[in-house]
Motif scaffolding. Structure first.
Motif, PDB file in Angstrom:
ATOM      1  N   THR A 118      55.768  -4.985  -4.148  1.00 33.90           N
ATOM      2  CA  THR A 118      55.901  -3.992  -3.076  1.00 33.90           C
ATOM      3  C   THR A 118      57.325  -3.820  -2.567  1.00 33.90           C
ATOM      4  O   THR A 118      57.575  -3.002  -1.678  1.00 33.90           O
ATOM      5  CB  THR A 118      54.980  -4.368  -1.901  1.00 33.90           C
ATOM      6  N   PHE A 161      41.103  -5.514  -4.397  1.00 34.52           N
ATOM      7  CA  PHE A 161      42.095  -4.751  -3.639  1.00 34.52           C
ATOM      8  C   PHE A 161      41.502  -3.373  -3.368  1.00 34.52           C
ATOM      9  O   PHE A 161      41.098  -2.667  -4.301  1.00 34.52           O
ATOM     10  CB  PHE A 161      43.392  -4.630  -4.441  1.00 34.52           C
ATOM     11  N   LYS A 177      44.849  -2.727   0.537  1.00 30.09           N
ATOM     12  CA  LYS A 177      44.957  -4.120   0.966  1.00 30.09           C
ATOM     13  C   LYS A 177      43.895  -4.960   0.267  1.00 30.09           C
ATOM     14  O   LYS A 177      42.872  -4.449  -0.207  1.00 30.09           O
ATOM     15  CB  LYS A 177      44.791  -4.229   2.476  1.00 30.09           C
ATOM     16  N   ASN A 233      50.458  -5.600   6.098  1.00 35.45           N
ATOM     17  CA  ASN A 233      49.267  -4.769   5.849  1.00 35.45           C
ATOM     18  C   ASN A 233      48.755  -4.848   4.420  1.00 35.45           C
ATOM     19  O   ASN A 233      48.152  -3.895   3.922  1.00 35.45           O
ATOM     20  CB  ASN A 233      49.557  -3.304   6.220  1.00 35.45           C
ATOM     21  N   LEU A 234      48.997  -5.957   3.755  1.00 39.19           N
ATOM     22  CA  LEU A 234      48.492  -6.132   2.390  1.00 39.19           C
ATOM     23  C   LEU A 234      47.208  -6.951   2.331  1.00 39.19           C
ATOM     24  O   LEU A 234      46.645  -7.144   1.254  1.00 39.19           O
ATOM     25  CB  LEU A 234      49.556  -6.807   1.512  1.00 39.19           C
ATOM     26  N   GLY A 235      46.764  -7.469   3.475  1.00 37.05           N
ATOM     27  CA  GLY A 235      45.570  -8.306   3.476  1.00 37.05           C
ATOM     28  C   GLY A 235      45.788  -9.650   2.824  1.00 37.05           C
ATOM     29  O   GLY A 235      44.895 -10.206   2.185  1.00 37.05           O
ATOM     30  N   GLN A 273      47.676   3.752   0.062  1.00 41.97           N
ATOM     31  CA  GLN A 273      47.927   2.478   0.736  1.00 41.97           C
ATOM     32  C   GLN A 273      46.673   1.618   0.656  1.00 41.97           C
ATOM     33  O   GLN A 273      45.573   2.099   0.924  1.00 41.97           O
ATOM     34  CB  GLN A 273      48.283   2.717   2.204  1.00 41.97           C
TER      35      GLN A 273
END
Length: 477
Positions: free
Chosen positions: A140, A124, A117, A275-277, A115
């Motif tokens: 995603t 990333f 972000k 929650n991927l930033g 996982q």
């Protein structure tokens, strides 16, 4: 911008992400592929592959019960849901190697499981590793949407992500949702021996389709034994494993209580954007959706979207199309734009329902001047031979006769729709299909038979009169 480690970093290993990763590596790009769970995504593990495998087992059971139609003694199949799900798992396992990390590493892709972000627009982070790339592709996917029905969260409900893991019989099942996923699962479990009810707020099943087509599917499901509770308002869900009670409010304000051993939620999808930033990367969103343009670029032009995350036409074949558009835009200065006019899809019930282009409902809503032509399967020799007589093919043409939409509801509709996909892609007139030789006896002849209706409509009394004169016929005008 400082030097980056990769040309392309793909975030998400579903259908679209895998095509970008393999395709990018194939054209010489250095590619990283990040996946938090398993490569293959929703389609392989929770969507297309397991659902169509389940539907085929259900069709076999149905054919055994209905064999007398074909001059063969009917038998009552002994259905074991655990055994059926074992077959589903075996089919998935047979396909898994094509989507394995080992295969993609063999293609030169750096596969990273975990996982992660964004920490800025070109970085990333996953498992403590900072991946920098010239281009990023967010693929995603999506997940099942769960409606806010009181009590639903407290019962052991199923979704498409868990239903194929069943290891028990399903005496009775309530399906929440009358869209394609819900309707496919309803027919499958009904034919495998479950008592099935379908619940939805909408008044008709498959609400994106014309009512004349969706009603053909509904009538077959009702014949199979599925019960529908449509246009109702869910009130609450109570009970526990094996004993679930679902209270509905009807249009007249009365209440209906459905009792079942299992409940399946098939009420839409939610895109995986959490929650991927995204904020750290400067990626603009609106109402939980990442904003993108027709080139599938986000507000950060070097960050692209692919697949369900785009938010429309959530099909595997569209994810693969997106992947091609993304790769072309990354590799070429010539812009590539996502297709919006000619997009086919199918619901794989029996009968199947497939469409491309406009429906009549959409054409009317857009105030488009159109004509419609149709032909029934029960007038097709191959359909008669196989005893699959329900349904029809229907096309819409504009005032110039160009095909602008087609719907097929009937046997193998998902296969047959592609002739109309080609016709629309090549901007063909309906009458062009009249000149194509189709093998007899095949179901595909229905495409020409529908087109013949257009030609017959164009053969006006005046045209007939002139033909008689020119050809010297002795018939009456």
């Amino acid at each position: 911008m400082a030097d980056t480690e990769f040309d392309i970093c793909v975030i998400g290993g579903g259908a679209g992400g895998l095509v970008v990763a393999a395709g990018g590596s194939g054209i010489g790009a250095k590619v990283a592929l990040v996946e938090k769970h398993k490569l293959g995504g929703d389609c392989l593990y929770y969507g297309c592959v397991p659902s169509k495998t389940l539907l085929h087992s259900a069709k076999v059971a149905h054919t055994m019960r209905d064999a007398q139609r074909f001059g063969i003694t009917s038998v009552t199949p002994q259905v074991s849901i655990p055994a059926v799900m074992q077959r589903v798992a075996s089919v998935i396992q047979s396909i898994e190697p094509n989507d394995s990390p080992e295969r993609f590493r063999g293609l030169g892709v750096d596969v990273i499981l975990g996982q992660g972000k964004f920490i800025d627009a070109h970085t990333f982070e996953v498992n403590g590793r900072k991946i920098t790339a010239k281009n990023f592709v967010i693929a995603t996917g999506s997940r099942p949407g769960v409606p806010p029905i009181p009590g639903l969260a407290d019962v052991p409900y199923l979704t498409n992500e868990t239903v194929f893991n069943l290891n028990e019989q399903v005496p009775s099942l309530v399906v929440i949702g009358a869209g394609p996923i819900g309707i496919e699962m309803a027919q499958a479990f009904c034919r495998l021996g479950s008592q099935v009810s379908v619940v939805d707020l909408v008044p008709n099943i498959l609400p994106k389709e014309d009512l004349d087509a969706s009603n053909v599917v509904r009538q077959q499901l009702e014949h199979d034994g599925v019960k529908f509770y449509l246009g109702v308002t869910p009130q609450k869900v109570e009970g526990g494993k094996g004993d679930i009670r679902f209270t509905l409010k009807n249009k007249d304000a009365s209440e209906t209580v459905l009792q079942s051993t299992h409940i399946l939620v098939a009420a839409g999808r939610r895109m995986n954007v959490e929650n991927l930033g995204l904020e750290a990367a400067g990626i603009a969103t609106e109402k939980g959706k990442i904003i993108s343009n027709e080139r599938l670029q986000t507000s950060q032009k070097h960050i692209y979207l692919c697949g369900d995350i785009v938010g429309s036409y959530q099909f595997t074949h569209m994810a693969e199309h997106h992947a091609g558009i993304v790769l072309r835009n990354i590799a070429s200065p010539l812009p590539a734009r996502v297709e919006t006019r000619v997009i086919p899809w199918a619901t794989f019930t029996e009968p199947e329902l497939a469409r491309v282009g406009l429906s009549e409902t959409e054409a009317k809503a857009a105030n488009i001047d159109y004509q419609t032509y149709r032909f029934p399967f029960d007038d097709m020799d191959r359909a008669r031979a196989e005893g699959e007589l329900e349904g029809f093919a229907k096309i819409l043409t504009d005032k110039k006769g160009l095909v602008i939409g087609a719907t097929i509801v009937g046997p193998h509709a998902g296969e047959l729709i592609h002739e109309y996909v080609v016709a629309m892609t090549q901007k063909m007139k309906a009458t062009d299909l009249c000149n194509i030789i189709h093998v007899y006896p095949t179901l595909s002849q229905i495409s020409r038979r529908v087109a013949d209706q257009k030609r017959k409509a164009s053969f006006t009394p005046t045209a007939k009169k002139w033909l008689i004169r020119i050809a010297g016929f002795r018939g009456k005008a």
